[in-house]
Structures are given as structure tokens and as C-alpha cells.
Design a protein around this motif. Structure first.
Motif, short mmCIF file in Angstrom:
data_model
loop_
_atom_site.label_atom_id
_atom_site.label_comp_id
_atom_site.label_asym_id
_atom_site.label_seq_id
_atom_site.Cartn_x
_atom_site.Cartn_y
_atom_site.Cartn_z
N GLU A 134 -8.57 7.57 0.50
CA GLU A 134 -8.45 6.20 1.01
C GLU A 134 -7.09 5.59 0.64
OE1 GLU A 134 -12.99 4.53 1.16
OE2 GLU A 134 -12.12 4.94 -0.79
N ILE A 135 -6.60 5.90 -0.56
CA ILE A 135 -5.27 5.43 -0.96
C ILE A 135 -4.21 6.04 -0.05
CG2 ILE A 135 -3.51 5.56 -2.77
CD1 ILE A 135 -5.70 5.20 -4.81
N MET A 136 -4.32 7.35 0.23
CA MET A 136 -3.38 8.02 1.11
C MET A 136 -3.41 7.42 2.51
SD MET A 136 -4.06 11.96 -0.11
CE MET A 136 -3.03 12.68 1.17
N GLN A 137 -4.62 7.12 3.03
CA GLN A 137 -4.76 6.56 4.37
C GLN A 137 -4.17 5.16 4.46
OE1 GLN A 137 -5.91 7.95 7.28
NE2 GLN A 137 -5.18 6.02 8.20
N SER A 138 -4.42 4.35 3.43
CA SER A 138 -3.92 2.98 3.44
C SER A 138 -2.39 2.96 3.43
CB SER A 138 -4.47 2.21 2.24
OG SER A 138 -5.87 2.07 2.34
N LEU A 139 -1.80 3.81 2.60
CA LEU A 139 -0.34 3.86 2.56
C LEU A 139 0.23 4.47 3.84
CD1 LEU A 139 0.32 4.91 -1.15
CD2 LEU A 139 0.55 2.67 -0.12
N ARG A 140 -0.51 5.39 4.44
CA ARG A 140 -0.06 5.98 5.70
C ARG A 140 -0.04 4.92 6.80
NH1 ARG A 140 -3.82 9.72 6.34
NH2 ARG A 140 -2.87 11.05 4.76
N ALA A 151 -1.56 10.41 -5.12
CA ALA A 151 -2.69 9.48 -5.00
C ALA A 151 -3.61 9.59 -6.21
CB ALA A 151 -3.47 9.77 -3.72
N GLU A 152 -3.84 10.81 -6.70
CA GLU A 152 -4.70 11.00 -7.87
C GLU A 152 -4.05 10.40 -9.12
OE1 GLU A 152 -5.38 15.17 -8.00
OE2 GLU A 152 -6.91 15.14 -6.42
N LYS A 153 -2.72 10.45 -9.18
CA LYS A 153 -2.03 9.84 -10.32
C LYS A 153 -2.23 8.33 -10.33
CE LYS A 153 2.50 9.72 -12.57
NZ LYS A 153 3.93 10.14 -12.49
#
Length: 501
Positions: A134-140, A151-153
């Protein structure tokens, strides 16, 4: 930790801290929605009072920057002095340099609401948790690509229970005592000066998120805004020319009405004459917007310690100075626009011919007639427009924003229309005087006048109403101008590859 004194569920707080303190000993755990294990339910305010006392290291009933630094360090939270100063400034309503308990509670409640909006916008699955995908998608969505490891970091920095997901409590505990004034989602949805063009480019420039700057989305927004402004100004050009004619020629003896004004223009030069002055009005959008944006970004670095945390008064100062620089740079084009709008058929063959004749007959100084009232008009226009827009925006966010900061088309249009109208109304007398000074040589035998003498002359001969000549067509064009610029802006965003709503 902060989480030990924050409420974990929705419950009604006691009316005041004293009531909470007196009832704390007798409050059974059974009344808590969570059973008393974590939350404390009705004792939410008492728990905030407990946190306040923990942070109030010198026991003076107020939290200053030093109190927050020491108190948060004891709780395991480390913040810079600049961050702590912003917390105090954001919540300090009485401007005494510290937060009393009521200010502290109000700051936390307001800040928590904004954080909840961001959390819900990140929670794509709507399951109450944020994971790496979800973090990756939001930033994308913002045009930023990061790896799963990155994202895991980000997750690990907030994840306290090792589940590799972040729930609302973890998100809030991590961010609550961290100054985040311009929530990225709010910045994305509530752009104002970039979207709306009512013919006057005196508004404070919009903020852009870090991601928009890094990915180059900012220039796409500006290009879309410039294109929208060009279409909007062209569509409303007849009303704008009528406004200029009424500002210059209307008086008690020559009471020009809207229908009569249009009839006079068409009779004198045909239907095409309705668009006189529009060419230069459109051409000046690009240089003015570019200069204003670059100046604003530079001035922001001087008036604020961080590009994304300017408060309203800092934005007003930076925006007004940037507007003054931009207006000074393109002001000769403003004079040309007025002269072209007022010209008679055959008087000039084009913009360059108009510029040559003004230079030959009146000299370089003619290109800066009306400069002073124009500069003075920036502050009331930009200040009131920004204040009204921010007030309406914050009122909507406080009352209606539940799952997203997206206000929808009609709310955004209504806020933009109201703020622009108020800004124009406040600065209109200065705009009228500026236009009359710009037009001096276009009226045969007109004497040279100063700003103050022109104000006195208008008040003496026409009364206060004379300062608002042309206000009706000016206001008539606001709603169509705002609506057209919004529609064109949204379509150009899609064409330019900007993430659409």
C-alpha cells in the motif's frame, strides 16, 4: 511511551481536566469500551492531562520548546528544536510562547484528524492496516517509485509489534507529536491559484509536495494551469473588456450599463472588437507564472526553515513578494493590455505598433503608469483570497472530511469562487485607479494625475460608488472563469500525464 496515555477508542471525554482528575479514582475499568485494558474510555481527557503533566517538566502549567524537548526525550521520542518550535507555534493561540492544557488538547485533536485522513488515504484495502504494498502504491500514485525493501524500511520505523503492518494506533503514536502542517493529500486536492484563473494573477502560489517537485509534476501542473488560464480568459474576454471600458469611461454623466456597453463595442468595431486586449492578456500568463513561481520558491527558503511547513502568514509574505516581483517584470504588458482594450478601430495595427507609439509619444515611464496602486493592490487581494480560501478549506476538513481530503468538484469551485470574489472586492478601488492611470494618454486632453489626486477626484465627483465602476461585469465573469479554468485544467492534467483525481 505516548501510546500509554492516548485513548484507543472513541469515547466522550469528561467536561474538563478537573472533573477528570476528581473522578479518576472512582472510574471502574468496566465502563471502558475496551474493558479498561488499554484505553480508559471516558478518561481520555484525563490521559491527555497525564501526558501534559509528563511533558511539563518545570511544572509551570505550560509547555515551551524546552519542556517538549526534555519530556519527549524521556518518552523515547527525539525531535529537533525546529520541529518542536513549529508544534508550539501551531497550537499557541494566545501567542505567549507556550501551550497551556487547552491549547495542547486542541493541537492534538486537530493534528490527529489530519493524520487520520492520511492514514485512510494510504489504507487502500480499507482493512485498518497499512502494508508495504500500500505504501508503494500510494507513492506510485504520486509519481514516486520505491522498492519493496524501501517500503519495508519505512514500515519498520513505525511498526512496534513486528507484524510488518501499521495499524492506526502505531501510525498516530509515531506522527502525533511531529509537526506536519501541510498534509500531502490536502496539498494535492486543494490547489487553488494553479487551477483557478479569474484574469488577475495576484493570488499566493500553491504548495507542491516533495514528490511533485522531485518527479517534475510541478511544471506539468503549472503548464496545465497556464493553458486553463488562456482558455478561461479568452472565453470571458468580452466581460473583461467591458469592465475596463466602464472603469475608464463610466461616470455620473455617462452611466454605461452592461447591455449598452456591449452594444457600443459591437457598433464601433464589430463582434471581433469584444476580444480587444485579450491577446496580450493571454501572452503574459507564461512569463508571469514562471517568474512568480521561481521567486516564490526562493523567498520561501528565506522566510521559512522548511519548504513544506510554511504557515499562512509566511505564505502570504512569500506570495505577496513573489507577486510584486512578477508584476514588476511584466507590468508594461499590463499597460499594453489596457491600451489595446480601449483602442478605437484602426488606432493600432497590433501589439508591437501600440508599444512603439506609446514609447515614441510618452516615453518609457508610460509603461509604468499605475504601478503604485497595482503593487498596493497585491496585499489585500492575495491576503483576503488566501485567508478566505484557507478558512473555507479548514472548515470543510474539520466538519466533512472523514475518509479523504478530496472535497469534490463543487466544494472546490465554491471555495475558489468565494475567495476570489472577496479578494477582488477588497482590492477593486486600487484596480480601478490603476486602470485609469494606465489609460490616461488614451483619453484626449487628459491631465497627468497621481494616485492620491485621482482617488480624491473620483470621491469628489462620483462618490464612493465611483470606485466600483465596472464591478458588475467583473463579478459576472468569476463563476464562468473559475468553472472553465477548472474543466480545462483537469483535462490538460490528463493529457500531460499528471495523476488525475
Amino acid at each position: 511511551m505516548v501510546s500509554s496515555v492516548l485513548c484507543r477508542c472513541v469515547a466522550s471525554p469528561p467536561p474538563d481536566a478537573a472533573t477528570a482528575a476528581s473522578s479518576s479514582a472512582s472510574s471502574p475499568a468496566s465502563v471502558d469500551p475496551c474493558g479498561g485494558a488499554v484505553c480508559g474510555g471516558p478518561d481520555h481527557r484525563l490521559r491527555l492531562w497525564s501526558l501534559f503533566q509528563t511533558l511539563d517538566v518545570n511544572r509551570d502549567g505550560g509547555l515551551c520548546v524546552n519542556d517538549l524537548a526534555v519530556g519527549l526525550r524521556r518518552l523515547g521520542l527525539h525531535r529537533t528544536e525546529g520541529e518542536l518550535r513549529k508544534i508550539v507555534q501551531a497550537g499557541d493561540k494566545d501567542l505567549d510562547g507556550q501551550l497551556d492544557f487547552e491549547e495542547f488538547v486542541h493541537y492534538l485533536q486537530d493534528h490527529e484528524k489530519k493524520l487520520r485522513l492520511v492514514f485512510k488515504s494510504l489504507d487502500k484495502k480499507n482493512d485498518g492496516r497499512i502494508d508495504a504494498q500500500e505504501i508503494m502504491q500510494s507513492l506510485r500514485d504520486l509519481g514516486v517509485k520505491i522498492s519493496e525493501q524501501q517500503a519495508e524500511k519505512i514500515l519498520k520505523s513505525m511498526d512496534k509489534n513486528g507484524t510488518m503492518t501499521i495499524d492506526w494506533n502505531e501510525w498516530r503514536d509515531y506522527h502525533l507529536l511531529h509537526p506536519v502542517e501541510n498534509i500531502p493529500e490536502i496539498i494535492l486536492y486543494w490547489k487553488h491559484s494553479t487551477i483557478f484563473d479569474v484574469g488577475e494573477n495576484l493570488t499566493v502560489p500553491d504548495e507542491f509536495t516533495v514528490e511533485e517537485r522531485q518527479t517534475g509534476m510541478w511544471w506539468r501542473h503549472l503548464v496545465a494551469g497556464g493553458g486553463a488560464g488562456a482558455v478561461s480568459r479568452t472565453c470571458t474576454a468580452p466581460l473583461d473588456r467591458l469592465k475596463v471600458l466602464m472603469q475608464v469611461h463610466a461616470s455620473r454623466s455617462n452611466n454605461m450599463c452592461i447591455v449598452g456597453g456591449f452594444t457600443q463595442m459591437i457598433r464601433e468595431g464589430g463582434a471581433r472588437s469584444l476580444w480587444r486586449g485579450n491577446g496580450i492578456n493571454v501572452l503574459k500568463i507564461a512569463p508571469e507564472s514562471a517568474i512568480k513561481f521561481m521567486a516564490y520558491e526562493q523567498i520561501k527558503r528565506l522566510v521559512g526553515s522548511d519548504q513544506e511547513t510554511l504557515r499562512i502568514h509566511e505564505r502570504l509574505v512569500a506570495g505577496s513578494l513573489a507577486g510584486a516581483i512578477a508584476q514588476s517584470s511584466i507590468y508594461p504588458m499590463e499597460v499594453l493590455k489596457t491600451r489595446m482594450a480601449l483602442r478605437k478601430t484602426g488606432q493600432y495595427s497590433g501589439m508591437l505598433d501600440c508599444a512603439r507609439k506609446i514609447l515614441a509619444r510618452e516615453g518609457v515611464a508610460a509603461f509604468y503608469k499605475g504601478y503604485v496602486p497595482n503593487m498596493l493592490g497585491i496585499i489585500p487581494y492575495a491576503g483576503i483570497d488566501l485567508a478566505v480560501y484557507e478558512t473555507l478549506k479548514n472548515a470543510w476538513l474539520q466538519r466533512y472530511a472523514v475518509n479523504s481530503a478530496d472535497p469534490g468538484v463543487f466544494v472546490l469551485l465554491a471555495c475558489g469562487t468565494m475567495s476570489s470574489t472577496c479578494g477582488q472586492l477588497a482590492s477593486y478601488p486600487l484596480a480601478l485607479v490603476r486602470t485609469r492611470m494606465q489609460a490616461q494618454a488614451s483619453i484626449e486632453g487628459a491631465p497627468e494625475v497621481t494616485m492620491s489626486s485621482l482617488f480624491r477626484q473620483i470621491l469628489r465627483t462620483e462618490g464612493a460608488f465611483g470606485l466600483y465602476r465596472g464591478l458588475a461585469p467583473n463579478f459576472m465573469k468569476v463563476i464562468p472563469a473559475v468553472s472553465i479554468s477548472y474543466v480545462v485544467y483537469e483535462n490538460l492534467k490528463i493529457t500531460l500525464g499528471v495523476q488525475s483525481r
